[in-house]
Every structure is written in C-alpha cells, then in structure tokens.
Enzyme design. Structure first.
Site, PDB file in Angstrom:
ATOM      1  N   HIS A  17     -39.063 -38.421 -48.680  1.00 13.06           N
ATOM      2  CA  HIS A  17     -40.036 -39.051 -49.578  1.00 13.06           C
ATOM      3  C   HIS A  17     -41.432 -38.747 -49.082  1.00 13.06           C
ATOM      4  CE1 HIS A  17     -42.007 -42.154 -51.989  1.00 13.06           C
ATOM      5  NE2 HIS A  17     -40.938 -42.089 -52.742  1.00 13.06           N
ATOM      6  N   HIS A  57     -38.512 -35.253 -58.214  1.00 17.18           N
ATOM      7  CA  HIS A  57     -38.896 -36.637 -58.539  1.00 17.18           C
ATOM      8  C   HIS A  57     -37.660 -37.324 -59.130  1.00 17.18           C
ATOM      9  CE1 HIS A  57     -41.324 -40.024 -59.544  1.00 17.18           C
ATOM     10  NE2 HIS A  57     -41.974 -39.564 -60.601  1.00 17.18           N
ATOM     11  N   ASP A  88     -32.847 -42.408 -55.050  1.00 13.33           N
ATOM     12  CA  ASP A  88     -32.021 -41.570 -55.912  1.00 13.33           C
ATOM     13  C   ASP A  88     -30.666 -41.214 -55.312  1.00 13.33           C
ATOM     14  OD1 ASP A  88     -33.686 -41.433 -58.071  1.00 13.33           O
ATOM     15  OD2 ASP A  88     -34.781 -39.677 -57.347  1.00 13.33           O
TER      16      ASP A  88
HETATM   17  N1  ACO Z   1     -33.365 -32.272 -47.301  1.00 16.55           N
HETATM   18  C1  ACO Z   1     -33.585 -31.500 -46.231  1.00 16.55           C
HETATM   19  N2  ACO Z   1     -34.799 -31.299 -45.687  1.00 16.55           N
HETATM   20  C2  ACO Z   1     -35.835 -31.916 -46.277  1.00 16.55           C
HETATM   21  C3  ACO Z   1     -35.686 -32.741 -47.394  1.00 16.55           C
HETATM   22  C4  ACO Z   1     -34.399 -32.914 -47.912  1.00 16.55           C
HETATM   23  N3  ACO Z   1     -34.167 -33.677 -48.991  1.00 16.55           N
HETATM   24  N4  ACO Z   1     -36.882 -33.210 -47.768  1.00 16.55           N
HETATM   25  C5  ACO Z   1     -37.782 -32.697 -46.896  1.00 16.55           C
HETATM   26  N5  ACO Z   1     -37.147 -31.916 -46.003  1.00 16.55           N
HETATM   27  C6  ACO Z   1     -37.771 -31.193 -44.906  1.00 16.55           C
HETATM   28  C7  ACO Z   1     -38.536 -29.968 -45.417  1.00 16.55           C
HETATM   29  O1  ACO Z   1     -37.714 -28.838 -45.513  1.00 16.55           O
HETATM   30  C8  ACO Z   1     -39.617 -29.844 -44.397  1.00 16.55           C
HETATM   31  O2  ACO Z   1     -39.055 -29.231 -43.255  1.00 16.55           O
HETATM   32  P1  ACO Z   1     -39.926 -28.231 -42.344  1.00 16.55           P
HETATM   33  O3  ACO Z   1     -41.052 -29.075 -41.802  1.00 16.55           O
HETATM   34  O4  ACO Z   1     -38.973 -27.768 -41.305  1.00 16.55           O
HETATM   35  O5  ACO Z   1     -40.404 -27.149 -43.280  1.00 16.55           O
HETATM   36  C9  ACO Z   1     -39.938 -31.290 -44.017  1.00 16.55           C
HETATM   37  O6  ACO Z   1     -38.755 -32.031 -44.310  1.00 16.55           O
HETATM   38  C10 ACO Z   1     -41.107 -31.875 -44.813  1.00 16.55           C
HETATM   39  O7  ACO Z   1     -40.887 -31.626 -46.178  1.00 16.55           O
HETATM   40  P2  ACO Z   1     -42.024 -31.633 -47.281  1.00 16.55           P
HETATM   41  O8  ACO Z   1     -41.583 -30.819 -48.444  1.00 16.55           O
HETATM   42  O9  ACO Z   1     -43.342 -31.277 -46.660  1.00 16.55           O
HETATM   43  O10 ACO Z   1     -42.107 -33.128 -47.671  1.00 16.55           O
HETATM   44  P3  ACO Z   1     -42.788 -33.681 -48.974  1.00 16.55           P
HETATM   45  O11 ACO Z   1     -43.449 -34.944 -48.611  1.00 16.55           O
HETATM   46  O12 ACO Z   1     -43.631 -32.673 -49.655  1.00 16.55           O
HETATM   47  O13 ACO Z   1     -41.523 -33.888 -49.909  1.00 16.55           O
HETATM   48  C11 ACO Z   1     -39.910 -34.652 -51.332  1.00 16.55           C
HETATM   49  C12 ACO Z   1     -41.081 -35.060 -50.425  1.00 16.55           C
HETATM   50  C13 ACO Z   1     -40.380 -33.686 -52.400  1.00 16.55           C
HETATM   51  C14 ACO Z   1     -39.360 -35.905 -51.998  1.00 16.55           C
HETATM   52  C15 ACO Z   1     -38.819 -33.970 -50.436  1.00 16.55           C
HETATM   53  O14 ACO Z   1     -38.393 -34.848 -49.415  1.00 16.55           O
HETATM   54  C16 ACO Z   1     -37.634 -33.491 -51.255  1.00 16.55           C
HETATM   55  O15 ACO Z   1     -37.673 -32.384 -51.800  1.00 16.55           O
HETATM   56  N6  ACO Z   1     -36.547 -34.335 -51.374  1.00 16.55           N
HETATM   57  C17 ACO Z   1     -35.428 -33.992 -52.207  1.00 16.55           C
HETATM   58  C18 ACO Z   1     -35.726 -34.409 -53.663  1.00 16.55           C
HETATM   59  C19 ACO Z   1     -35.700 -35.891 -53.843  1.00 16.55           C
HETATM   60  O16 ACO Z   1     -34.818 -36.591 -53.372  1.00 16.55           O
HETATM   61  N7  ACO Z   1     -36.678 -36.390 -54.629  1.00 16.55           N
HETATM   62  C20 ACO Z   1     -36.738 -37.816 -55.006  1.00 16.55           C
HETATM   63  C21 ACO Z   1     -37.896 -38.490 -54.308  1.00 16.55           C
HETATM   64  S1  ACO Z   1     -37.874 -40.232 -54.689  1.00 16.55           S
HETATM   65  C22 ACO Z   1     -38.363 -40.289 -56.283  1.00 16.55           C
HETATM   66  O17 ACO Z   1     -39.082 -39.465 -56.770  1.00 16.55           O
HETATM   67  C23 ACO Z   1     -37.825 -41.344 -57.122  1.00 16.55           C
END
Ligand code: ACO
Length: 399
Positions: free
Chosen positions: A278, A239, A335
């Site tokens: 996201h 987050h 971010d």
């Molecule tokens: N880098 C690489 N791959 C990613 C990323 C990333 N940042 N985010 C998601 N993916 C991939 C996952 O590995 C997954 O791949 P798969 O289907 O092959 O297993 C797919 O995309 C879906 O990912 P989920 O985890 O199901 O997506 P979710 O909706 O749960 O996650 C989240 C959202 C937690 C923000 C995720 O994108 C993440 O971890 N991002 C990095 C952390 C981040 O930037 N957080 C800030 C969010 S904005 C905020 O809070 C202000």
C-alpha cells in the site's frame, strides 16, 4: 521521496531552479488539501471516518449510518437515520433507459465499464444536475449511492441471463444488494457480513479514485462527472481491481498445498502479489485485519471452494508477512481477503470491483462536497524534459 536533479544544456542555474525541480513521482508524500472526512495513519495502521475508528464502526454501525456520517460529518439521531435510510431505499429505482444501457453492455464490456457508463448516464435523468448547492449535492449523493447499488446488482442479473428486479422496502442496503442480485432474500448472517464489507470500503482518504474524483470536480464540473472519473480510476489492478486479481491468483493456485511454491516462484519472477502492499500503510491494513477474522470463521464452510480459497488466502498471507511484511513493509491490504469472503456470499468475481465502487460512493461524494466549499482547481506541474526549438522539416524531406 524521490528527488530528481536535472541540469539542462548550458542553462545551469542555482539549486532548485526551474530546471532542477524536485519531482514526487505519483505525487507520493504530497499534501494537496485539508480534510475532515477521514484520517489514515499508515504508520500505526489506524483508520478513522470523521474521527470514529473503523473497528468501532464495523462493530456497532451499519452502512447506511456510515454514509450519513461521511456526508454530514456526524452520527444521525433516530429520526435523521430513518429519513436518510428510507431516502436510500426510495432512490434505488433505475430509469428504464439506464436499465437498457446495462442490458446492452452486460455481455460485451467489463462490468466496471458498464458501471462507469450507467452512472454517467444517470445525470440525464436527475433534475438536480444544474444545481450546485450543497443541498442539491447531498440529494444527488443519496441518489448516486442508492442507484449505483442497483446498477451493480443489475449487471450481475443480466450477466446471468436474468431480469432486473426492484429493491424491497423492508431490507437493509446490504440485504437489498443481495436480494436484487439473487432474486431471493439471503441469510441474515450474509447480509451482516456484506454490511461490514461495505463499511470497511466506504472511505479511504485521498486514494487514487478519490483524488481523480476531486480533480474532475475541482474544474466545477458536477458530481456525476466527478464520481464517473472515480469509477474509471478504481478499475485498475493497482487500486480497486486488485480484489478480482487476488481471487484470480488464488484460483490459479488451485490447491492449498500449491500456495507456497506459487508465491515463492512469483516473487522470484519479480511479480507483484495482488492484495499486498500500500502506498500509505507500511503496516497491516486495519481493514484487512477485520476481514481476516471473518475469513478464519469460514475455514469450516460447507462449500469446498470456499474452504480451499480460505486456506490458500491464509497460507499466502502467512508466507508474505514472513517474507515481505517485516522486511519491506509489504502487508496485506483490504483487497486480499475480500475475494474469498465475497465468494462465500455468492458474489461473482467480476462484481468485486463494482461492489467496491458501491461502497466507496459515499466517500467520493463526501470528499467532493467538502472540497467544493473552498474549491481550487487542481493543476500540478510537470517538468518538460524533451528538446526545444527543433527545426520543422517538410514531410517530403523527412527520412
Ligand atoms: N508484491 C510484491 N512486491 C511488492 C508488492 C506486491 N504486491 N507491492 C510492492 N512491492 C515491492 C515493489 O516491487 C518494490 O520493490 P523494490 O523496492 O525491490 O523495487 C517495493 O515493494 C515498493 O513498491 P512500490 O511500487 O514503490 O510501492 P508503491 O507505494 O508505489 O505501491 C501499490 C503501492 C501500487 C499498492 C503496490 O504495493 C502494489 O502494486 N500492490 C499490488 C496491487 C494492490 O494490491 N493494490 C491495491 C491497493 S489497496 C487499494 O487500492 C484498495
């Protein structure tokens, strides 16, 4: 939506029975309330505060006005704005005891832990705490917004071995944060950029920290308890903590020419690139799009560090958009670009997430006050998947 079909033992019943629930992990895709605070259109990449597009607000408004808009649901007239902005200034002073807490924790704890403790401690010095009327909660919200800003600037001062300084009445909210952090007034351009960053982070619908604020407040606890829960939730790198983690990655990349190799190998190793992806946006985050414009203007910065970080950020963004944006819906979020921008403003990385909390405080408070108008305890179900009716074996007979 993930549907988990479970049949337990011999108790197989009809479809969607108690034993065969549909489980939405992470409450993904679940609506739990109605709200007029914020609209987030994740498909089209649009964000509105109280109906106003974020692009319009970031271009024409300022953080103080956005706070008013979020809390009261309308733009203020001149008189309302002046009263509100001066209340934010007059409430910025911190109780001595809270300053001592910050001083004591500053070099031991993560700044988000110090912030969480200091904000929680504010309740001991707020006479309105037992009053749960809307008026009292508005007063407490103004204090929380003002004092959280002072707390975060003071955390920065103490970590630098410097002392607490009071705000200046002639400066804006953003100007005062930079003044209280640095001990001197910063350029108007820097104040303006920070003001825009604060507006962009002020509100974002039922994100994790806002939801946890509501979960705490819906027990009819108080607003200090509720936003303390929000701060605790914001800390995590999935987050709000992603901004600090994204900057750490850019620093680890080191030189712009290393960017592509670093990102490719991280993705091959199945690592997440912080600042991308996201839960709701499946397109470019509109806040990131606005920040990117400022980032691009920093390519000619006089600071080598800022030029390097900017170049790394822009190259990483291009690669990620080509590789994962169009194919998997993983786009830059707010971010990703914040780190280089805050670095250009002289804000250290350890204050990024606390500063995020400063800007999100009006959003948390606005949601909490709205939710309390038709409060309902938030209590979802979990499906028990372990054994039952186990035999109790005395300790001496256990292996
Ligand atoms: N880098 C690489 N791959 C990613 C990323 C990333 N940042 N985010 C998601 N993916 C991939 C996952 O590995 C997954 O791949 P798969 O289907 O092959 O297993 C797919 O995309 C879906 O990912 P989920 O985890 O199901 O997506 P979710 O909706 O749960 O996650 C989240 C959202 C937690 C923000 C995720 O994108 C993440 O971890 N991002 C990095 C952390 C981040 O930037 N957080 C800030 C969010 S904005 C905020 O809070 C202000």
């Amino acid at each position: 939506m993930l549907v988990i079909n479970l049949s337990v033992g011999t108790e197989k019943r009809g479809h969607l029975s108690v034993d065969e629930p549909t489980i939405n992990l992470g409450l993904e895709g679940i609506y739990f309330t109605k709200s007029e605070v914020c609209k987030l259109d994740g498909i089209n990449g649009r964000l509105y505060y109280r109906g106003y597009p974020i692009e319009t607000l970031s271009k024409n408004s300022n953080f103080e006005e956005v706070c008013y808009l979020l809390l009261y649901g309308k733009l203020p007239n001149e008189e309302e704005f002046n009263i509100f902005a001066s209340a934010l200034k007059s409430e910025s002073e911190l109780p001595e005891q809270v300053i001592s807490i910050i001083k004591d924790m500053s070099n031991k704890a993560h700044p988000m832990d110090t912030l969480r403790t200091a904000v929680s401690a504010l309740s001991a010095y707020d006479n309105d705490v037992p009053d749960s009327s809307i008026d009292a909660n508005m007063r407490k919200s103004v204090r929380l917004i003002a004092k959280t800003c002072s707390i975060v600037a003071t955390i920065g001062r103490f970590r630098n071995g410097e002392s607490y300084i009071r705000s200046k009445p002639n400066l804006s909210f953003a100007g005062n944060f930079l003044y209280m952090l640095n001990g001197s007034r910063q350029s108007q351009q820097n104040e303006k950029i920070l003001d825009i960053m604060l507006m962009l982070h002020a509100e974002h619908s039922s994100n994790a920290s806002t939801f946890s604020t509501l979960v705490a407040g819906a027990t009819l606890s108080d607003i200090h308890a509720a936003v303390t829960s929000g701060i605790a939730t914001l800390k995590g790198p999935l987050h709000g903590g992603a901004d600090e983690a994204a900057l750490a990655m850019m620093r680890a990349i080191g030189r712009p020419d290393n960017t592509e190799e670093y990102i490719e190998s991280a993705l091959e190793g199945k690592k997440r690139i912080m600042g991308f992806g996201h839960r709701v946006y499946k397109t470019y985050d509109p806040r990131a799009r606005i920040i990117k414009v400022y980032l691009e203007s920093m390519q000619d910065s006089s600071s080598e560090e800022v030029r390097n970080l900017t170049s790394i950020a822009l190259r990483a963004e291009k690669l990620m958009v080509d590789k994962l944006g169009k194919t998997k819906g993983i786009w830059p979020n707010v971010d990703f670009f914040s780190g280089p921008v805050y670095t250009a403003l002289g804000i250290p990385g350890y204050l990024f997430t606390p500063l995020f909390a400063v800007s999100r405080m009006p959003g948390w408070c606005a949601h909490m006050i709205e939710y309390w108008k038709s409060n309902r305890l938030i209590r979802p179900l979990e499906y028990y998947s372990g054994p039952i009716d186990l035999e109790y074996i005395p300790m001496e007979n256990r292996s």
